[in-house]
Design an enzyme around this catalytic site. Sequence first.
Site, PDB file in Angstrom:
ATOM      1  N   ALA A   1       0.925  -1.219  -0.365  1.00 31.16           N
ATOM      2  CA  ALA A   1       0.077   0.147  -0.311  1.00 31.16           C
ATOM      3  C   ALA A   1       0.536   1.020  -0.187  1.00 31.16           C
ATOM      4  CB  ALA A   1      -0.979   0.228   1.027  1.00 31.16           C
ATOM      5  N   HIS A   2       0.501   2.603  -0.528  1.00 29.53           N
ATOM      6  CA  HIS A   2       1.687   2.989  -0.841  1.00 29.53           C
ATOM      7  C   HIS A   2       0.900   4.596  -1.795  1.00 29.53           C
ATOM      8  CE1 HIS A   2       2.171   1.533  -4.431  1.00 29.53           C
ATOM      9  NE2 HIS A   2       2.521   2.462  -4.957  1.00 29.53           N
ATOM     10  N   ALA A   3       1.091   6.017  -1.970  1.00 29.14           N
ATOM     11  CA  ALA A   3       0.441   6.615  -2.394  1.00 29.14           C
ATOM     12  C   ALA A   3       1.225   7.749  -3.374  1.00 29.14           C
ATOM     13  CB  ALA A   3      -0.779   7.890  -1.913  1.00 29.14           C
TER      14      ALA A   3
END
Length: 266
Positions: free
Chosen positions: A67-69
């Site tokens: 998960a990341h942005a």
Amino acid sequence: MSALSDLLPPEAIRLDIRAADWKHAVRDAGDLLVATGTSTAAYTDEMIRNVEENGPYLVIAPGFAFAHARPSPAVRRTGMSWVRLAEPVDFGHETNDPVTLVVALAATDAAAHTAAMASLARLLGDPETSRALHEAPTPTALHAVLARQDDVRPVQQAAPAAPAQDRPAAPGMHKILTVCGNGVGTSLFLKNTLEQVLDRWKWSRFVTVEATDTISAKGKASEAVAILTSREIARTLGDVGVPVKVVEDFTSTTEVDGVLRDTYDV
């Protein structure tokens, strides 16, 4: 560049927790980033929105979501968190669901965490180490496994030489792009796995690898001999004028080896 064990302290690890669905699992990982001062709650919302807008491309290996942005003002410093689930959840990925491990990354830029991504790719791609992480009874024990891996280097293995006509004439002539939605997470993870394969082939001086995002990839495609990415991102890219190769398991040097052989018809 920071080591994996530095970016992922024991305080950012939670084991065998229960999440109702993928959003709760990502939020649990985001809460750890907040608790360790890595990011604000706004970044957690950005990670969830990334999946909603781009699909479950961040499920980059069976049972594993990264998960990341994008880097944003919600990121205070580069860091990671680790959530091992008691019961798996579905993200909607065609081949890699259900997910039992969510690792979250908050990055201030695309450079500070490259060494950590290389370590993470190696350890999750190694069955023995992956099993040790799955069976670690406490966050401290799991962190000890991560710390040991920081000093491990991949074993070099020989590969069949490519036909002479497939070899670039000079270093850096060939470029392969690895692509994700943001250019700092899963694309960098795949870049590290591909570079492991190139090292084993002794092709690192002939082929360069660049991790980038979907928007930039369309402009850079003409510079590359191929693009490696997830199925979801491949659909987003469409026809960019060069082969777009789908990789299901970003931790698998075996799969990436096969994709590279197909690319160069070896």
